[in-house]
Design a protein around this motif. Structure first.
Motif, short mmCIF file in Angstrom:
data_model
loop_
_atom_site.label_atom_id
_atom_site.label_comp_id
_atom_site.label_asym_id
_atom_site.label_seq_id
_atom_site.Cartn_x
_atom_site.Cartn_y
_atom_site.Cartn_z
N GLU A 1 0.84 -1.20 0.00
CA GLU A 1 0.00 0.00 0.00
C GLU A 1 0.87 1.25 0.00
N PRO A 2 0.66 2.15 -0.96
CA PRO A 2 1.49 3.37 -1.02
C PRO A 2 1.36 4.20 0.25
N GLY A 3 2.49 4.62 0.79
CA GLY A 3 2.49 5.50 1.96
C GLY A 3 2.15 4.85 3.27
N ALA A 4 2.00 3.50 3.29
CA ALA A 4 1.69 2.81 4.54
C ALA A 4 2.90 2.84 5.47
N LEU A 5 2.64 3.04 6.75
CA LEU A 5 3.68 3.01 7.77
C LEU A 5 3.53 1.72 8.57
N HIS A 6 4.63 1.00 8.73
CA HIS A 6 4.61 -0.27 9.44
C HIS A 6 5.43 -0.14 10.72
N VAL A 7 4.79 -0.42 11.85
CA VAL A 7 5.38 -0.18 13.17
C VAL A 7 5.42 -1.47 13.96
N ARG A 8 6.49 -1.65 14.71
CA ARG A 8 6.62 -2.77 15.64
C ARG A 8 6.80 -2.23 17.05
N LEU A 9 5.95 -2.68 17.98
CA LEU A 9 6.10 -2.38 19.39
C LEU A 9 6.68 -3.62 20.07
N ASP A 10 7.82 -3.47 20.70
CA ASP A 10 8.47 -4.62 21.32
C ASP A 10 9.32 -4.13 22.48
N ALA A 11 9.77 -5.06 23.29
CA ALA A 11 10.60 -4.72 24.45
C ALA A 11 11.19 -6.00 25.00
N PRO A 12 12.25 -5.91 25.80
CA PRO A 12 12.79 -7.11 26.44
C PRO A 12 11.72 -7.82 27.27
N LEU A 13 11.80 -9.13 27.29
CA LEU A 13 10.78 -9.95 27.95
C LEU A 13 10.55 -9.56 29.42
N PRO A 14 11.58 -9.33 30.23
CA PRO A 14 11.30 -8.99 31.64
C PRO A 14 10.44 -7.75 31.81
N ARG A 15 10.64 -6.74 30.96
CA ARG A 15 9.83 -5.52 31.08
C ARG A 15 8.40 -5.77 30.63
N ARG A 16 8.23 -6.59 29.63
CA ARG A 16 6.87 -6.91 29.19
C ARG A 16 6.14 -7.71 30.26
N VAL A 17 6.85 -8.62 30.90
CA VAL A 17 6.23 -9.42 31.96
C VAL A 17 5.83 -8.53 33.13
N ARG A 18 6.69 -7.61 33.51
CA ARG A 18 6.34 -6.72 34.64
C ARG A 18 5.12 -5.88 34.31
N ARG A 19 5.06 -5.37 33.09
CA ARG A 19 3.90 -4.56 32.71
C ARG A 19 2.64 -5.41 32.69
N ALA A 20 2.73 -6.61 32.13
CA ALA A 20 1.55 -7.48 32.07
C ALA A 20 1.07 -7.82 33.47
N ALA A 21 2.00 -8.08 34.39
CA ALA A 21 1.63 -8.40 35.77
C ALA A 21 0.95 -7.22 36.43
N ALA A 22 1.46 -6.03 36.20
CA ALA A 22 0.88 -4.84 36.82
C ALA A 22 -0.53 -4.59 36.29
N LEU A 23 -0.72 -4.76 34.99
CA LEU A 23 -2.03 -4.50 34.40
C LEU A 23 -3.06 -5.53 34.85
N ALA A 24 -2.63 -6.78 34.98
CA ALA A 24 -3.57 -7.85 35.33
C ALA A 24 -3.72 -8.02 36.83
N GLY A 25 -2.84 -7.38 37.61
CA GLY A 25 -2.88 -7.54 39.06
C GLY A 25 -2.53 -8.94 39.49
N THR A 26 -1.59 -9.57 38.77
CA THR A 26 -1.19 -10.93 39.08
C THR A 26 0.29 -10.99 39.36
N ASP A 27 0.80 -12.17 39.70
CA ASP A 27 2.24 -12.29 39.96
C ASP A 27 2.99 -12.47 38.64
N GLU A 28 4.31 -12.31 38.69
CA GLU A 28 5.10 -12.33 37.47
C GLU A 28 5.19 -13.73 36.85
N ASP A 29 5.08 -14.78 37.64
CA ASP A 29 5.10 -16.13 37.06
C ASP A 29 3.89 -16.34 36.16
N GLU A 30 2.72 -15.94 36.64
CA GLU A 30 1.52 -16.08 35.81
C GLU A 30 1.60 -15.17 34.60
#
Length: 209
Positions: free
Chosen positions: A124-153
């Motif tokens: 597609e002309p002019g389309a912008l393609h973006v990737r959102l990513d981060a190291p696994l430990p930071r993604r796990v911490r954010r997911a735990a905080a959002l879900a209100g669960t522990d980091e293992d889950e």
């Protein structure tokens, strides 16, 4: 029409950033093909199914059709399916989704979260393609905080989502969603605040005019 595709690993706020970008650009927002709840439930099963060609369709079908049956799944501002007219195989699902994505992109533009949009809409002309990513430990911490669960889950949720979405790319497109060659912009949204990520994507999209 302006088009933005966003590939977001779990825990990188794709579900928050995508709609905000769409709102800023005045575009429809098209949500994921594989909702997080379904990926969490079937991630391991899907990976196992795709390891054997004779089970691939059945495994992927469970994932996709399970998603369509969940009453709480929201597929964004553009519906990809008409009730009662669902394709009967995963390959039909993929072809139908691709066709609807391309039609939406050309007729209305849009912000597409997931759905291998960087590949489907690569031409597609002019389309912008973006990737959102981060190291696994930071993604796990954010997911735990959002879900209100522990980091293992949270780690299990992140791993299952990663496996399911990587399997989707491998099965349909023989590609790796983490390959930076698919994207114009790769952003660590666990370090850069969400509002700044939105601004970066909007700025990059408008710069392509």
């Amino acid at each position: 029409m302006r088009v933005v595709t966003i590939s977001a690993t779990y825990g990188t706020a794709g579900g928050e950033i995508g709609p905000a970008v769409a709102d800023r650009l005045g575009l429809p927002f098209v949500d994921r093909a594989i909702p997080s709840a379904v990926a969490r439930q079937l991630g391991c099963t899907l990976e196992e199914a795709l390891a054997h060609d004779d089970r691939a369709e059945r495994g992927l079908g469970r994932l996709i059709f399970g998603a369509m049956r969940l009453p709480t799944v929201a597929f964004g501002g553009v519906d990809m399916y008409v009730p009662g007219a669902m394709p009967h195989a995963p390959e039909e699902f993929m072809r139908h989704a691709e066709r609807m994505m391309r039609e939406t992109a050309r007729e209305r533009g849009g912000v597409f979260l997931g759905r291998a949009g960087a590949l489907v809409l690569a031409g597609e002309p002019g389309a912008l393609h973006v990737r959102l990513d981060a190291p696994l430990p930071r993604r796990v911490r954010r997911a735990a905080a959002l879900a209100g669960t522990d980091e293992d889950e949270a780690r299990r949720v992140v791993d299952d989502n990663d496996r399911a979405r990587a399997a989707y790319w491998r099965h349909f497109y023989r590609a790796d969603p983490a390959d930076p060659r698919h994207y114009h912009l790769v952003v660590d949204s666990t370090t850069i605040p969400v509002p700044a990520c939105v601004e970066l994507i909007v700025l990059a999209s408008t710069a392509l005019d």
